[in-house]
Enzyme design. Structure first.
Site, PDB file in Angstrom:
ATOM      1  N   MET A  12       0.853  -1.191   0.000  1.00 29.54           N
ATOM      2  CA  MET A  12       0.000   0.000   0.000  1.00 29.54           C
ATOM      3  C   MET A  12       0.886   1.236   0.000  1.00 29.54           C
ATOM      4  O   MET A  12       1.697   1.434   0.912  1.00 29.54           O
ATOM      5  CB  MET A  12      -0.895   0.026   1.249  1.00 29.54           C
ATOM      6  CG  MET A  12      -2.096  -0.862   1.162  1.00 29.54           C
ATOM      7  SD  MET A  12      -3.125  -0.696   2.639  1.00 29.54           S
ATOM      8  CE  MET A  12      -2.296  -1.784   3.775  1.00 29.54           C
ATOM      9  N   CYS A 110      -2.049  -2.356 -10.595  1.00 27.42           N
ATOM     10  CA  CYS A 110      -2.426  -0.973 -10.290  1.00 27.42           C
ATOM     11  C   CYS A 110      -3.172  -0.342 -11.459  1.00 27.42           C
ATOM     12  O   CYS A 110      -2.643  -0.280 -12.571  1.00 27.42           O
ATOM     13  CB  CYS A 110      -1.188  -0.147  -9.942  1.00 27.42           C
ATOM     14  SG  CYS A 110      -1.633   1.529  -9.478  1.00 27.42           S
TER      15      CYS A 110
HETATM   16  C1  FNR Z   1      -3.445  -0.111  -2.411  1.00 28.75           C
HETATM   17  N1  FNR Z   1      -3.216  -1.147  -3.305  1.00 28.75           N
HETATM   18  C2  FNR Z   1      -1.945  -1.310  -3.844  1.00 28.75           C
HETATM   19  N2  FNR Z   1      -1.665  -2.408  -4.603  1.00 28.75           N
HETATM   20  C3  FNR Z   1      -0.413  -2.645  -5.053  1.00 28.75           C
HETATM   21  O1  FNR Z   1      -0.172  -3.669  -5.698  1.00 28.75           O
HETATM   22  N3  FNR Z   1       0.581  -1.738  -4.783  1.00 28.75           N
HETATM   23  C4  FNR Z   1       0.377  -0.615  -4.057  1.00 28.75           C
HETATM   24  O2  FNR Z   1       1.298   0.163  -3.814  1.00 28.75           O
HETATM   25  C5  FNR Z   1      -0.940  -0.360  -3.582  1.00 28.75           C
HETATM   26  N4  FNR Z   1      -1.247   0.771  -2.859  1.00 28.75           N
HETATM   27  C6  FNR Z   1      -2.441   0.867  -2.200  1.00 28.75           C
HETATM   28  C7  FNR Z   1      -2.657   1.903  -1.292  1.00 28.75           C
HETATM   29  C8  FNR Z   1      -3.816   1.956  -0.536  1.00 28.75           C
HETATM   30  C9  FNR Z   1      -4.022   3.042   0.464  1.00 28.75           C
HETATM   31  C10 FNR Z   1      -4.827   0.959  -0.746  1.00 28.75           C
HETATM   32  C11 FNR Z   1      -6.110   0.990   0.047  1.00 28.75           C
HETATM   33  C12 FNR Z   1      -4.635  -0.034  -1.689  1.00 28.75           C
HETATM   34  C13 FNR Z   1      -4.224  -2.195  -3.516  1.00 28.75           C
HETATM   35  C14 FNR Z   1      -4.164  -3.212  -2.385  1.00 28.75           C
HETATM   36  O3  FNR Z   1      -2.917  -3.824  -2.272  1.00 28.75           O
HETATM   37  C15 FNR Z   1      -5.233  -4.304  -2.562  1.00 28.75           C
HETATM   38  O4  FNR Z   1      -5.005  -4.976  -3.767  1.00 28.75           O
HETATM   39  C16 FNR Z   1      -6.661  -3.752  -2.558  1.00 28.75           C
HETATM   40  O5  FNR Z   1      -6.855  -2.750  -1.594  1.00 28.75           O
HETATM   41  C17 FNR Z   1      -7.666  -4.871  -2.302  1.00 28.75           C
HETATM   42  O6  FNR Z   1      -7.408  -5.521  -1.079  1.00 28.75           O
HETATM   43  P1  FNR Z   1      -8.271  -5.258   0.252  1.00 28.75           P
HETATM   44  O7  FNR Z   1      -8.182  -3.794   0.546  1.00 28.75           O
HETATM   45  O8  FNR Z   1      -9.681  -5.650  -0.069  1.00 28.75           O
HETATM   46  O9  FNR Z   1      -7.661  -6.122   1.302  1.00 28.75           O
END
Ligand code: FNR
Length: 449
Positions: A12, A110
């Site tokens: 994240m 992403c």
């Molecule tokens: C993300 N996500 C994300 N995915 C990734 O591959 N690299 C990243 O840097 C990020 N950054 C990021 C920041 C924030 C604040 C959020 C909320 C999400 C996506 C994340 O890893 C994930 O795939 C999704 O949020 C879905 O999973 P959850 O939230 O349902 O557990």
């Protein structure tokens, strides 16, 4: 590293920095991903051992900021996630970090415009040959496991086709976020498609996307069952309260914030990143009186005081200062790799604007002497109106003109972001008001020849 039966902190941006990763591990996560780090930005950094914090720091050579900080405690468990569209650059990063992290992951999920325009993130799902080539280059040339994180296509078969191709590169596991590129977090997650893929490939699938339904530790196991995966990766549920990883159950928010803050202080995390992470724990509670007090904070000590850790922070920071942490990665203007400085505005647009060539090097300031804060404090004390900032952008460079007390000031050095451009212009203003001397500007590394 093995990927069976693991609870994983998802990558994240801005959340997955060292304090949050360590806290997640301490609460029970088995593996923690870094925030996505973009390859060319990473390659701008140099690896340095920080003997005060006992960390390894990758330091941006253009401004002294920390791109990636890691330590022994997470060495066997941290996965560096890379944003890339290029096999050669990925390998360079891989070689740089292979002795500091447990694995490397390539972000292919992403959906943000920035990633897609750069051929990264989900753009790679549409270019499976290229995606495979990036993974293969890493698999064949670095000593640690390589994985990737993708989203799904609308059909299970199409998703499996892509996955099979990626798996043939030799990756050790694949994380699948059960949403398509156009679906947003509020949409339901397609656990069935993750299940279908997990049933049909031989490497571990890490299920992701379940946070909407993950309110306590047991819910993680429900998601695991729905997706037929042995490992689960959690993003938002951990962002809000990373004690979700605790077998014994969730901890109260204030306990989590305190535990987090101690780590932020111990590892000298930046106040802005610390604040951002806490904002995402507080969420709606930012509207309360305590929340509003928190939003006003600018330093770690101010933030810590709200949770009764002011003394802890003060003691630790003064200990670090005695050891010489301040200005540790101070950047020398001669070593600066500046952005393209050739941009010039038409002279007439600069008529009547006081101009100097100074740059703002973040690592050379502490939280209390930032140019804007100094200028605003002085304005307040002398009952002047707060300055007005106007920033323009040309390509990836920024320049700010400040209007203060009827005069305009700017730096002719184009900065790499808006915040730095504002600070640079504030320095020019402070210098012209006689509040920052030429010697101080030299000391701050701000004078560009
Ligand atoms: C993300 N996500 C994300 N995915 C990734 O591959 N690299 C990243 O840097 C990020 N950054 C990021 C920041 C924030 C604040 C959020 C909320 C999400 C996506 C994340 O890893 C994930 O795939 C999704 O949020 C879905 O999973 P959850 O939230 O349902 O557990």
């Amino acid at each position: 590293m093995n990927y069976e039966n693991k609870l994983i902190l998802a990558p994240m941006v801005r959340i997955g920095t060292l304090p949050m990763r360590l806290l997640s591990l301490r609460y029970g996560a088995d593996i923690v991903y870094t925030e996505e780090l973009i390859d060319w930005k990473f390659l701008r950094s140099k690896r340095k051992y920080n003997d005060i914090l006992d960390t390894v720091d990758y330091v941006d050579q253009t401004d002294g900021t920390i791109v990636f900080r890691t330590c022994k405690e997470e060495r066997q468990k941290v996965v560096l996630q890379l944003g890339t569209c290029d096999a050669e650059r990925s390998l360079k990063v891989g070689k740089m970090v292979e002795n500091d992290v447990a694995a490397i992951d390539i972000n292919m999920g992403c959906p943000k415009e920035f990633s897609i325009k750069g051929g990264m993130g989900v753009a790679l799902m549409a270019q499976s040959e290229k995606a495979k080539a990036i993974l293969k280059e890493l698999v064949e040339n670095i000593s640690i496991p390589v994985t990737c994180k993708i989203r799904i296509f609308e059909s299970p078969e199409e998703t499996l086709n892509l996955v099979n191709k990626l798996v043939s590169s030799g990756i050790k596991a694949i994380a699948i976020h059960g949403r398509t590129r156009d679906e947003r977090p509020q949409h339901g997650v397609h656990a069935d498609i993750i299940h279908y893929v997990a049933d049909n490939i031989s490497i571990p699938v890490i299920a992701n996307g379940g946070s909407k339904e993950i309110e306590n530790h047991n819910d993680i196991y429900k998601f695991k069952e729905q997706t037929g995966c042995t490992s689960v990766m959690i993003a938002r549920a951990a962002e809000w309260n990373c004690s979700i990883f605790r077998k014994e159950g969730l901890l109260p928010m204030d306990t989590v914030i305190k535990d987090y803050l101690k780590l932020a202080v111990d590892y000298d995390n930046s106040p802005s990143n610390t604040k951002y992470c806490i904002q995402n724990i507080l969420r709606d509670l930012q509207e309360t009186p305590r929340g509003r007090q928190f939003l006003e904070c600018q330093t770690l000590e101010q933030i810590c005081s709200i949770w009764g850790l002011g003394d802890y922070c003060q003691q630790k920071q003064s200990q670090y200062q005695k050891l010489g942490i301040q200005g540790r990665w101070q950047v020398n203007p001669e070593e600066l790799e500046p952005p393209n400085k050739k941009i010039k505005l038409p002279e007439k647009e600069l008529d009547g604007i006081t101009q100097m060539k100074v740059c703002f090097i973040r690592a050379n300031f502490n939280d209390l002497n930032l140019p804007k804060s100094r200028l605003h404090a002085w304005a307040g004390k002398n009952r002047y109106k707060i300055p007005v900032y106007e920033t323009e952008q040309i390509e990836k460079l920024f320049r700010t003109i400040i209007t203060f007390n009827g005069h305009k000031y700017t730096s002719s050095f184009w900065e790499k972001n808006k915040k730095f451009a504002e600070q640079g212009a504030a320095l020019v203003c402070l210098h012209n008001l006689g509040l920052v001397t030429q010697e101080e500007l030299i000391q701050l590394g701000s004078i560009i020849k």
